[in-house]
Design an enzyme around this catalytic site. Structure first.
Site, PDB file in Angstrom:
ATOM      1  N   ASN A   1       0.816  -1.185  -0.120  1.00  0.00           N
ATOM      2  CA  ASN A   1       0.116   0.245   0.054  1.00  0.00           C
ATOM      3  C   ASN A   1       0.886   1.292   0.071  1.00  0.00           C
ATOM      4  O   ASN A   1       0.619   2.101  -0.770  1.00  0.00           O
ATOM      5  CB  ASN A   1      -0.928   0.131   1.339  1.00  0.00           C
ATOM      6  CG  ASN A   1      -2.167  -1.042   1.413  1.00  0.00           C
ATOM      7  OD1 ASN A   1      -2.386  -1.713   0.141  1.00  0.00           O
ATOM      8  ND2 ASN A   1      -2.697  -1.283   2.347  1.00  0.00           N
TER       9      ASN A   1
ATOM     10  N   ARG B   1      -9.442  -5.047 -14.301  1.00  0.00           N
ATOM     11  CA  ARG B   1      -8.352  -5.800 -13.907  1.00  0.00           C
ATOM     12  C   ARG B   1      -8.875  -7.368 -14.082  1.00  0.00           C
ATOM     13  O   ARG B   1      -9.521  -7.882 -13.502  1.00  0.00           O
ATOM     14  CB  ARG B   1      -7.919  -5.494 -12.686  1.00  0.00           C
ATOM     15  CG  ARG B   1      -7.399  -4.070 -12.198  1.00  0.00           C
ATOM     16  CD  ARG B   1      -6.923  -3.988 -10.909  1.00  0.00           C
ATOM     17  NE  ARG B   1      -7.054  -2.519 -10.420  1.00  0.00           N
ATOM     18  CZ  ARG B   1      -5.806  -1.660 -10.835  1.00  0.00           C
ATOM     19  NH1 ARG B   1      -4.817  -2.302 -11.456  1.00  0.00           N
ATOM     20  NH2 ARG B   1      -5.836  -0.465 -10.465  1.00  0.00           N
TER      21      ARG B   1
ATOM     22  N   ARG C   1      -4.164   1.253 -13.637  1.00  0.00           N
ATOM     23  CA  ARG C   1      -2.604   1.596 -13.122  1.00  0.00           C
ATOM     24  C   ARG C   1      -2.115   0.227 -12.458  1.00  0.00           C
ATOM     25  O   ARG C   1      -2.580  -0.645 -11.831  1.00  0.00           O
ATOM     26  CB  ARG C   1      -2.851   2.428 -11.949  1.00  0.00           C
ATOM     27  CG  ARG C   1      -1.461   2.995 -11.568  1.00  0.00           C
ATOM     28  CD  ARG C   1      -1.582   3.829 -10.415  1.00  0.00           C
ATOM     29  NE  ARG C   1      -1.945   5.245 -10.798  1.00  0.00           N
ATOM     30  CZ  ARG C   1      -3.040   5.918 -10.270  1.00  0.00           C
ATOM     31  NH1 ARG C   1      -3.365   5.613  -9.151  1.00  0.00           N
ATOM     32  NH2 ARG C   1      -3.029   7.262 -10.822  1.00  0.00           N
TER      33      ARG C   1
ATOM     34  N   HIS D   1     -14.525   1.892 -15.760  1.00  0.00           N
ATOM     35  CA  HIS D   1     -14.366   1.169 -14.616  1.00  0.00           C
ATOM     36  C   HIS D   1     -15.518   0.295 -14.234  1.00  0.00           C
ATOM     37  O   HIS D   1     -15.510  -0.321 -13.356  1.00  0.00           O
ATOM     38  CB  HIS D   1     -14.083   2.164 -13.566  1.00  0.00           C
ATOM     39  CG  HIS D   1     -13.683   1.595 -12.176  1.00  0.00           C
ATOM     40  ND1 HIS D   1     -14.346   1.790 -11.090  1.00  0.00           N
ATOM     41  CD2 HIS D   1     -12.328   1.289 -11.983  1.00  0.00           C
ATOM     42  CE1 HIS D   1     -13.617   1.164  -9.950  1.00  0.00           C
ATOM     43  NE2 HIS D   1     -12.565   0.889 -10.592  1.00  0.00           N
TER      44      HIS D   1
ATOM     45  N   TYR E   1     -11.384 -10.236  -1.817  1.00  0.00           N
ATOM     46  CA  TYR E   1     -12.218  -8.975  -1.592  1.00  0.00           C
ATOM     47  C   TYR E   1     -13.931  -9.530  -1.503  1.00  0.00           C
ATOM     48  O   TYR E   1     -14.215 -10.283  -2.036  1.00  0.00           O
ATOM     49  CB  TYR E   1     -12.203  -8.196  -2.960  1.00  0.00           C
ATOM     50  CG  TYR E   1     -10.958  -7.622  -3.187  1.00  0.00           C
ATOM     51  CD1 TYR E   1      -9.888  -8.070  -2.844  1.00  0.00           C
ATOM     52  CD2 TYR E   1     -10.571  -6.788  -4.374  1.00  0.00           C
ATOM     53  CE1 TYR E   1      -8.502  -7.512  -3.103  1.00  0.00           C
ATOM     54  CE2 TYR E   1      -9.696  -6.139  -4.695  1.00  0.00           C
ATOM     55  CZ  TYR E   1      -8.466  -6.555  -3.950  1.00  0.00           C
ATOM     56  OH  TYR E   1      -7.102  -5.877  -4.393  1.00  0.00           O
TER      57      TYR E   1
ATOM     58  N   ARG F   1     -14.271   1.966   4.085  1.00  0.00           N
ATOM     59  CA  ARG F   1     -13.054   1.210   4.191  1.00  0.00           C
ATOM     60  C   ARG F   1     -11.693   2.196   4.424  1.00  0.00           C
ATOM     61  O   ARG F   1     -10.871   2.252   5.082  1.00  0.00           O
ATOM     62  CB  ARG F   1     -12.811   0.125   3.167  1.00  0.00           C
ATOM     63  CG  ARG F   1     -11.664  -0.764   3.546  1.00  0.00           C
ATOM     64  CD  ARG F   1     -10.961  -1.436   2.292  1.00  0.00           C
ATOM     65  NE  ARG F   1     -10.247  -0.700   1.317  1.00  0.00           N
ATOM     66  CZ  ARG F   1     -10.516  -0.748   0.198  1.00  0.00           C
ATOM     67  NH1 ARG F   1     -11.427  -1.621  -0.642  1.00  0.00           N
ATOM     68  NH2 ARG F   1      -9.703  -0.101  -0.740  1.00  0.00           N
TER      69      ARG F   1
END
Length: 702
Positions: A58, A388, A418, A448, A481, A577
């Site tokens: 991160n 992704r 990215r 997205h 996730y 979050r």
């Protein structure tokens, strides 16, 4: 065509800068919460190692993108303050102190972890701790495996400083010539630690010992450094690591070929401006001066007491077998019961909508839906967005097969995702070779939205089947996730799905959506209308409430509208979050707003928006967080949930989060977070959610 939403001009109140939290400082608070999971006494030891790895990953991305952008602003002379009141230089100083404190605490946590692992018989050793037999084995390993791939790179007048790759660990080596005059300057070289070899090397177990010992590869290389510089004596050998600016500056308007433009920028990324320098504790001052001069970096230099780049801990934890008691109990995702006893997805969806809750329910249902669509002779077309995708995705194979079988297959591949740019370029070329129509989205916008449309010939008409998700089409992340998948054959949603793809791939005027709301054309204004509708309900004494679950909230206008709704009496519960720039609990501004964050075993990733609507609740699933980039620079999707049973299931998911008193933390008005202490009985939402299949069966029965 999709164009950006009009600026919202409604503003009853103009809060001051003290009404907002800074986005980047809020992110630092989020990464602290991740690190607290590595410090929690109830977290299993190998899970602690994984959390420390996540903290590192991160922080690497944050520094290579966010801090890099702030440094760019400083170099450009930009002094304007953001809406939270920070100038670039002021924010940079604050971040430097916060990151330094975080790294210090991270490595204190690491040292504590290694002590706890030692008690379990898992030990990292220094070379001097090896016995003779182990030294002989490590000597052979070094000579046969490590030495052949090492490349020492001298730096002198004839050999300029070589390219140092971002986020790789290197050794800086100072050397004296064995016949050297004492007054001569030491020689300097660097050496990359091989990234294609394991960072940690297991040592053979002794026959009478259960202890598992490991040595770091850099420790072994340091001990053998003399083998690389014959005729020279090592003076100092220390680790360092550079982080470069990794953001891509893509000129989409001037690019004749977007793939070529992105590939060119990816090559530039390797030489991005240095942003951070990490050095081993006790680093030789001469070597440090040489690095700082070369990288032109004076601040954001961090001295590390421990191995650089703790991201290796994820692989380390995953590699250890026989330590189930040091991990969370495994969860085997259940295959969605609605599809379990049926071979035909389409037949099920003609009868009812289906909701799948990942990772408690298997992502294989999504894969199987695409596989069946690819193989079904009655399917005429498949349209899908890919942001992704996992490295071995069966989705790619199915889409390619469908195109080769003569179906119309359209895939919107986002090349600008990215750090996934190279992989997505490879997928795009694979799909094009198979005959798919590959589209790279619209100029200046990232695609997205997560949606699949399947068009099928049934009797005398065409029928549309749609999958909408809150997460990516990635089977690997779907195991880690929390996300929601909605499968539906609703004709209104199907019609909107067709229109969305037509707007992305062709020329279509904006129309009134029947079900969807889409960014950047109208999502923000639609959300404002929903907020204001709740405010009117509250003012009229009708039930009014907003529950919003997302990853981040940083758009100032969205925050201002939430403040307005709060002042009107709307109860607003935000489950965020990560980043949150809204200050809750301020009298006269946000006293009706609560914000909580849940950081636990799985990454909370679903975007769910609930509006009480005077007693007629609406539930939406979305790909979009409430950030400026999502609302103005991306193609995003909000899809309503019509089925009452599915609404009840989603509300139950939200209520679990709202009642979590084990892993939830409240955001305080000052920007700090504290653990929730409500309730006499412990409730851990992610562990309770394992029962999702039971809930769904009960909701269907009622």
């Amino acid at each position: 065509m999709l164009t950006k939403d009009k600026e919202h001009i409604h503003m009853k109140h103009s809060p001051t800068t003290t009404s907002y939290l800074n986005r980047d400082l809020s992110w630092i608070e989020f990464n602290w919460r991740v690190m607290q999971e590595a410090q929690d006494a109830d977290t299993p030891l190998l899970e602690k190692a994984r959390f420390l790895s996540i903290v590192t990953s991160n922080l690497d991305e944050f520094i290579s993108v966010r801090v890099a952008g702030i440094q760019d602003q400083i170099r450009a002379g930009f002094t304007r303050r953001d809406f939270s009141g920070y100038s670039p230089s002021g924010l940079h100083k604050r971040l430097s102190k916060r990151v330094d404190k975080m790294v210090t605490e991270q490595y204190r946590t690491y040292r504590d972890l290694t002590r706890q692992l030692h008690k379990e018989g898992i030990v990292f050793v220094e070379y001097e701790d090896l016995n003779m037999s182990q030294k002989e084995l490590m000597e052979a390993y070094y000579q046969n495996i490590i030495f052949p791939v090492l490349t020492p790179m001298a730096v002198d007048q004839s050999r300029p400083f070589p390219l140092v790759h971002s986020q790789y660990v290197y050794l800086a080596v100072l050397l004296d010539k064995e016949e050297q005059n004492d007054e001569e300057e030491p020689f300097f070289a660097i050496l990359q630690i091989p990234s294609n070899l394991s960072r940690f090397i297991p040592l053979p177990q002794r026959s009478n010992s259960k202890k598992r010992q490991f040595i770091m590869i850099e420790e072994l290389i340091k001990h053998h450094i003399h083998t690389l510089f014959t005729g020279y004596a090592p003076v100092a050998v220390h680790e360092f690591r550079i982080t470069r600016n990794s953001d891509l500056m893509i000129n989409e308007e001037g690019a004749e070929d977007l793939i070529e433009e992105i590939e060119k920028e990816l090559r530039k990324r390797r030489r991005g401006v240095p942003v951070r320098l990490e050095i081993e504790k006790g680093f030789h001052p001469t070597a440090l001066a040489l690095l700082q001069e070369e990288f032109e970096i004076s601040d954001f230099v961090f001295e590390i007491e421990g191995p650089l780049d703790l991201s290796f801990l994820r692989n380390f934890a995953n590699s250890l077998k026989g330590y189930s008691h040091l991990n969370y109990p495994p969860i085997e995702p259940a295959y969605p019961a609605e599809f379990l006893d049926h071979d035909d997805f389409f037949a099920v969806l003609r009868e009812k909508d289906v909701l799948v809750y990942h990772p408690y329910e298997s992502f294989e249902a999504v894969n199987d839906f695409i596989v069946q669509s690819a193989e079904d002779p009655d399917v005429m077309a498949i349209k899908m967005t890919l942001y992704r995708v996992s490295g071995n995705s069966p989705l790619i194979q199915s889409l390619a097969y469908a195109a080769e079988s003569g179906k119309q297959v359209t895939v919107v591949v986002e090349l600008k995702a990215r750090f996934d740019e190279e992989r997505n370029i490879a997928w795009a070329r694979t799909l094009e070779k198979a005959g798919c129509h590959v589209v790279y989205g619209l100029l200046g916008l990232k695609t997205h939205a997560k949606i699949t449309l399947v068009v099928r010939q049934e009797e005398s008409s065409l029928k549309r089947y749609v999958h909408v998700g809150t997460g990516n089409y990635n089977g690997n992340t779907a195991k880690a996730y929390t996300d929601l998948s909605l499968f539906t054959a609703d004709p209104v949603i199907g019609s909107d799905a067709s229109e969305l793809f037509n707007q992305i791939t062709g020329y279509s005027d904006i129309r009134e959506w029947q079900a969807f709301t889409v960014a950047p054309t109208g999502m923000r204004s639609t959300l404002f209308e929903l907020f204001q509708r709740e405010a009117k309900h509250a003012e009229a004494g009708r039930p009014a409430r907003i529950i919003a679950k997302m990853n981040s909230l940083s758009n100032q206008e969205m925050i201002d509208e939430l403040y307005e709704s709060s002042r009107s009496g709307v109860q607003i519960d935000l489950i965020i979050r990560g980043v949150c720039c809204l200050r809750p609990g301020i009298t006269g501004l946000s006293e009706n707003i609560t914000v909580r964050s849940i950081v636990d075993r799985f990454l909370e990733h679903s975007r769910i928006y609930y509006f009480e609507n005077g007693g007629h609740p609406e539930v939406w699933l979305s790909s979009a967080d409430w950030m400026t980039r999502n609302l103005t620079r991306r193609i995003e999707l909000m899809c309503p949930v019509y089925d009452d049973g599915l609404k009840h299931t989603i509300v139950r998911i939200l209520k679990l989060s709202l009642h979590d008193n084990v892993k939830a933390r409240y955001l305080l008005p000052n920007g700090n977070y504290e653990r929730v202490q409500d309730g006499d009985t412990a409730l851990r939402s992610q562990f309770e959610a394992i029962q999702v299949s039971t809930w769904k069966n009960n909701e269907s029965a009622t």
